[in-house]
Design an enzyme around this catalytic site. Structure first.
Site, PDB file in Angstrom:
ATOM      1  N   ASP A 300      23.458  11.171  -7.789  1.00  0.00           N
ATOM      2  CA  ASP A 300      22.115  11.435  -7.555  1.00  0.00           C
ATOM      3  C   ASP A 300      21.754  12.793  -7.299  1.00  0.00           C
ATOM      4  OD1 ASP A 300      19.588  11.196  -6.876  1.00  0.00           O
ATOM      5  OD2 ASP A 300      19.739   9.763  -5.344  1.00  0.00           O
ATOM      6  N   HIS A 301      21.322  13.405  -8.382  1.00  0.00           N
ATOM      7  CA  HIS A 301      20.860  14.913  -8.100  1.00  0.00           C
ATOM      8  C   HIS A 301      19.417  14.956  -7.322  1.00  0.00           C
ATOM      9  CE1 HIS A 301      20.393  19.277  -9.751  1.00  0.00           C
ATOM     10  NE2 HIS A 301      21.631  19.211  -9.195  1.00  0.00           N
ATOM     11  N   SER A 302      18.838  14.019  -6.933  1.00  0.00           N
ATOM     12  CA  SER A 302      17.579  14.137  -6.282  1.00  0.00           C
ATOM     13  C   SER A 302      17.692  14.892  -4.888  1.00  0.00           C
ATOM     14  CB  SER A 302      16.848  13.039  -6.273  1.00  0.00           C
ATOM     15  OG  SER A 302      17.469  11.991  -5.359  1.00  0.00           O
TER      16      SER A 302
END
Length: 364
Positions: A300-302
């Site tokens: 999850d790069h958010s």
């Protein structure tokens, strides 16, 4: 000529002369149907069992997350509909339109470019799209490397498929972009493509040309921005000389509440959850979108954060990592409780502080 006809002709001439593109601005955030919205948030799923190119969508009319029927790179999805003025501009330049694309991990700008060249670390760890005309504009803040692709109708990079990503689009009036330009100055955004008319705000043009950054204290800036429909968003921006974590050093002190931070889980020197300050900052390690399979921060790069109960939610640029204490970046926050509750409900696991119980006991 009858008076009614005369007035109609004058009105049309006014639109043509003053606005060039007509009385109605096309530069606004738009949903999957192409309808104008004041703001939206997209959460792209990671490429695991339930994910890939699917995304969740939320705006002021949904009251919750909804799974879009479109894919993130679809020509008919919210991103494509929002970016349409830019994509059309590539084919035919129109008067009175400007844009700036910034990304610390920019896309290749030619087929001959052998590899991606990331921005120097003196620039902000930030990603976004600014588009505007003389009436309205959008500030689309996001977490996706190489997005949008360089001057191509195929705006979605394949490299963005693997991990979860987040997007926040807000529609503002033209006048608000002077302040947005100043925020981007403190973020020291790395502009990789732009075309800002000379008559537009100097603050925005300066950032687009990579020639503006703060020269004196304070090394951060906070500003309340008002959307086209009157919704208030609080923008945080820190220059690299601020020398502290965006979340535990700036945001938490302004919001005066504990903070749960979701950032990239594959950092070299991650900052641990922090309970040594009056309001604690916790790292979110796992989220679950709707009824789908939970996934970890390693896919999850958010970047986002939320206060307990959802009073405040911020869509951010930065990770909680030691080297990023000396990087520029920022966040855009809303006190919409509906949004906050939607984000707060996503968390399934967070990292406790190493000595959390001891710290709490001492406070008692």
């Amino acid at each position: 000529m009858e008076m009614a006809t005369y007035r109609t002709v004058v009105a049309l001439l006014f639109c043509v002369v003053v606005l060039f593109q007509g009385c109605e601005s096309d530069v606004k955030c738009r949903n999957d149907s192409g309808a104008e919205v004041d703001w939206y948030i997209l959460y792209k799923l990671p490429n695991v069992k339930d994910g890939g190119l699917s995304y969740l969508y939320m705006d002021e009319s949904t009251d919750e997350w909804r799974l879009s029927t479109e894919k993130i790179g679809s020509r008919f999805g919210a991103l494509a509909n929002t970016l349409k003025p830019l994509l059309d501009f590539y084919n035919r330049k129109t008067e009175g339109f400007g844009y700036m694309l910034y990304n610390d991990q920019p896309p290749k700008q030619s087929r001959n470019q052998r590899r991606h060249r990331n921005a120097p670390s003196s620039f902000g760890h930030s990603k976004g799209v600014v588009m505007l005309d003389r009436q309205t504009g959008v500030w689309l803040s996001h977490s996706t490397p190489r997005f949008p692709t360089y001057r191509s109708k195929v705006f979605w990079p394949e490299s963005g498929n693997s991990n979860a990503q987040i997007f926040m689009c807000v529609t503002y009036s033209y006048n608000e972009f002077r302040e947005i330009g100043l925020q981007l100055k403190y973020i020291h955004a790395y502009s990789y493509d732009s075309d800002i008319p000379t008559t537009f705000h100097d603050e925005l043009r300066c950032v687009a040309q990579r020639s503006c950054y703060p020269k004196k204290k304070p090394w951060f800036r906070e500003k309340t921005l008002t959307s086209l429909n009157g919704r208030q968003f609080h923008s945080f921006a820190k220059y690299r000389r601020f020398g502290d974590d965006l979340y535990s050093g700036l945001i938490v002190n302004s919001l005066n509440q504990d903070l749960y931070v979701k950032s990239w889980g594959k950092m070299r020197r991650p900052l641990p959850s922090n309970c040594s300050i009056p309001h604690h900052v916790y790292n979110v390690e796992e989220v679950q979108l709707l009824n789908m399979q939970p996934f970890s921060d390693t896919v999850d790069h958010s970047k986002w954060c939320v206060t307990p109960g959802g009073n405040w939610t911020c869509i951010a640029d930065m990770n909680r990592e030691k080297s990023q204490m000396d990087r520029c970046g920022g966040a855009i926050c809303t006190n919409d409780v509906t949004v906050g509750e939607a984000f707060y409900a996503l968390m399934t696991n967070h990292e406790p502080c190493e000595h959390e119980h001891t710290v709490q006991h001492r406070e008692l």
